[in-house]
Motif scaffolding. Structure first.
Motif, mmCIF file in Angstrom:
data_model
loop_
_atom_site.group_PDB
_atom_site.id
_atom_site.type_symbol
_atom_site.label_atom_id
_atom_site.label_comp_id
_atom_site.label_asym_id
_atom_site.label_seq_id
_atom_site.Cartn_x
_atom_site.Cartn_y
_atom_site.Cartn_z
ATOM 1 N N ASP A 267 0.891 -1.003 -0.014
ATOM 2 C CA ASP A 267 0.021 0.028 0.045
ATOM 3 C C ASP A 267 0.767 1.089 -0.124
ATOM 4 O O ASP A 267 0.360 2.458 0.237
ATOM 5 C CB ASP A 267 -0.782 0.198 1.378
ATOM 6 C CG ASP A 267 -2.051 -0.859 0.986
ATOM 7 O OD1 ASP A 267 -2.525 -1.107 -0.237
ATOM 8 O OD2 ASP A 267 -2.682 -1.037 1.895
ATOM 9 N N ALA A 268 2.088 1.127 -0.233
ATOM 10 C CA ALA A 268 3.034 2.273 -0.212
ATOM 11 C C ALA A 268 2.593 3.313 -1.018
ATOM 12 O O ALA A 268 2.708 4.601 -0.641
ATOM 13 C CB ALA A 268 4.530 1.799 -0.703
ATOM 14 N N PRO A 269 1.767 3.249 -2.356
ATOM 15 C CA PRO A 269 1.542 4.436 -3.016
ATOM 16 C C PRO A 269 0.613 5.155 -2.244
ATOM 17 O O PRO A 269 0.430 6.395 -2.677
ATOM 18 C CB PRO A 269 0.774 4.069 -4.148
ATOM 19 C CG PRO A 269 1.602 2.677 -4.615
ATOM 20 C CD PRO A 269 1.797 2.039 -2.928
ATOM 21 N N GLU A 270 -0.148 4.878 -1.234
ATOM 22 C CA GLU A 270 -1.107 5.536 -0.298
ATOM 23 C C GLU A 270 -0.359 6.593 0.402
ATOM 24 O O GLU A 270 -1.080 7.564 0.799
ATOM 25 C CB GLU A 270 -1.871 4.839 0.376
ATOM 26 C CG GLU A 270 -2.694 3.989 -0.335
ATOM 27 C CD GLU A 270 -3.735 2.941 0.364
ATOM 28 O OE1 GLU A 270 -3.627 3.048 1.639
ATOM 29 O OE2 GLU A 270 -4.308 2.089 -0.215
ATOM 30 N N TYR A 271 0.936 6.593 0.441
ATOM 31 C CA TYR A 271 1.717 7.750 1.215
ATOM 32 C C TYR A 271 1.554 9.140 0.294
ATOM 33 O O TYR A 271 1.670 10.346 0.932
ATOM 34 C CB TYR A 271 3.145 7.470 1.470
ATOM 35 C CG TYR A 271 4.331 7.945 0.302
ATOM 36 C CD1 TYR A 271 5.126 8.816 0.596
ATOM 37 C CD2 TYR A 271 4.353 7.029 -0.790
ATOM 38 C CE1 TYR A 271 5.946 9.221 -0.257
ATOM 39 C CE2 TYR A 271 5.382 7.436 -1.719
ATOM 40 C CZ TYR A 271 6.010 8.468 -1.654
ATOM 41 O OH TYR A 271 7.224 8.837 -2.514
ATOM 42 N N VAL A 272 1.085 8.985 -0.801
ATOM 43 C CA VAL A 272 0.824 10.081 -1.812
ATOM 44 C C VAL A 272 -0.483 10.084 -1.904
ATOM 45 O O VAL A 272 -1.061 11.477 -1.970
ATOM 46 C CB VAL A 272 1.775 9.835 -3.095
ATOM 47 C CG1 VAL A 272 1.139 11.065 -4.012
ATOM 48 C CG2 VAL A 272 3.124 9.712 -2.784
ATOM 49 N N ILE A 273 -1.280 9.287 -2.291
ATOM 50 C CA ILE A 273 -2.470 9.443 -2.936
ATOM 51 C C ILE A 273 -3.758 9.210 -1.671
ATOM 52 O O ILE A 273 -4.869 9.402 -1.949
ATOM 53 C CB ILE A 273 -2.775 8.508 -4.182
ATOM 54 C CG1 ILE A 273 -2.624 6.963 -3.709
ATOM 55 C CG2 ILE A 273 -1.972 8.740 -5.306
ATOM 56 C CD1 ILE A 273 -2.654 6.103 -4.775
ATOM 57 N N GLY A 274 -3.325 8.557 -0.399
ATOM 58 C CA GLY A 274 -4.164 8.564 0.455
ATOM 59 C C GLY A 274 -4.817 7.193 0.368
ATOM 60 O O GLY A 274 -4.559 6.467 -0.638
ATOM 61 N N ASP A 275 -5.628 6.678 1.336
ATOM 62 C CA ASP A 275 -6.416 5.462 1.254
ATOM 63 C C ASP A 275 -7.688 5.479 0.826
ATOM 64 O O ASP A 275 -8.674 6.062 1.649
ATOM 65 C CB ASP A 275 -6.278 4.748 2.843
ATOM 66 C CG ASP A 275 -7.101 3.469 2.738
ATOM 67 O OD1 ASP A 275 -6.863 2.625 1.935
ATOM 68 O OD2 ASP A 275 -7.700 2.991 3.703
ATOM 69 N N MET A 276 -8.085 5.066 -0.271
ATOM 70 C CA MET A 276 -9.446 5.005 -0.904
ATOM 71 C C MET A 276 -10.212 3.860 -0.753
ATOM 72 O O MET A 276 -9.543 2.706 -1.166
ATOM 73 C CB MET A 276 -9.573 5.637 -2.424
ATOM 74 C CG MET A 276 -9.101 7.101 -2.617
ATOM 75 S SD MET A 276 -9.159 7.426 -4.577
ATOM 76 C CE MET A 276 -8.289 9.061 -4.463
ATOM 77 N N ILE A 277 -11.279 3.960 -0.192
ATOM 78 C CA ILE A 277 -12.251 2.358 0.020
ATOM 79 C C ILE A 277 -12.455 2.156 -1.397
ATOM 80 O O ILE A 277 -12.378 2.653 -2.582
ATOM 81 C CB ILE A 277 -13.479 2.682 0.691
ATOM 82 C CG1 ILE A 277 -14.319 3.759 -0.015
ATOM 83 C CG2 ILE A 277 -13.091 3.272 2.148
ATOM 84 C CD1 ILE A 277 -15.664 3.858 0.592
ATOM 85 N N SER A 278 -12.455 0.581 -1.489
ATOM 86 C CA SER A 278 -12.573 -0.132 -2.806
ATOM 87 C C SER A 278 -13.625 0.300 -3.740
ATOM 88 O O SER A 278 -13.230 0.502 -4.978
ATOM 89 C CB SER A 278 -12.417 -1.408 -2.568
ATOM 90 O OG SER A 278 -11.316 -2.135 -1.990
#
Length: 205
Positions: A92-103
């Motif tokens: 989930d490393a890309p979420e450090y930039v784009i945040g955590d979006m629910i599926s």
């Protein structure tokens, strides 16, 4: 006589983000050289899963989730190579930039979002000496572990009944048990970096 007017230069939209490490990450064309584990760990430790709608004094961070997913992968495949365990930690490393979006929201955004996320993920893999593309069997394993972690999160932190959670995430793996206690962001960041360093040392041994 018309007055001379200075024409304001219109700058193109900014497509990079400055990180606390000092790196400038181009969001449209991310370069591996601009990716630092400290930035990833800080970002993931401050991104809350479930949009923050979880029990506890702290949000349940993507960093803590990632550590659990890596551990579940190793439970399912005890002899899993260090490079695949590192890939699981960074899933989930890309979420450090784009945040955590629910599926469901990711699905609504469609292919362009997936292409952007994949491009950033490949740059992260290259930065840390991993194959750019995730093998299919590893992707399946990580998804299984990801769903297992989501089951525990859903039932312990979000309010799902076990039956509801199994409907969406399936059954957790046999022989694995987990009691969740969300960490503060500093703890999550520190433990994420520590585990990254351990796996990197194993990879380079």
């Amino acid at each position: 006589m018309t007055k001379n007017r200075k024409t304001a230069t219109k700058l193109p939209p900014r497509a990079w983000q400055r990180m606390l490490s000092g790196r400038r990450l181009d969001l449209l064309d991310p370069a591996a050289i601009d990716i630092e584990i400290e930035d990833i760990a800080l970002g993931l430790a401050r991104v809350a899963r479930w949009n923050g709608q979880t029990l506890g004094d702290h949000g349940f961070s993507v960093a803590q989730h990632s550590l659990i997913v890596e551990d579940i992968c190793a439970h399912i495949v005890p002899d899993l190579e260090a490079k695949w365990r590192l890939m699981a930690l960074l899933h989930d490393a890309p979420e450090y930039v784009i945040g955590d979006m629910i599926s469901p929201f990711k699905a609504a955004l469609g292919f362009d979002y997936r292409r952007f996320e994949d491009h950033l993920e490949q740059a992260i893999h290259i930065r840390f000496g991993l194959p750019a593309l995730m093998p299919k069997e590893i992707k399946v394993l990580i998804k299984q572990a990801d769903h297992a972690c989501a089951y525990y999160e859903a039932t312990q932190l979000v309010g799902f009944t076990p039956d509801e959670a199994r409907t969406f995430f399936g059954h957790p793996p046999e022989g694995y048990d987990l009691a969740l206690h969300p960490w503060d962001s500093l703890t999550a960041k520190t433990r994420f970096i520590d585990r990254f360093n351990q796996l990197s040392a194993m990879l380079n041994a």
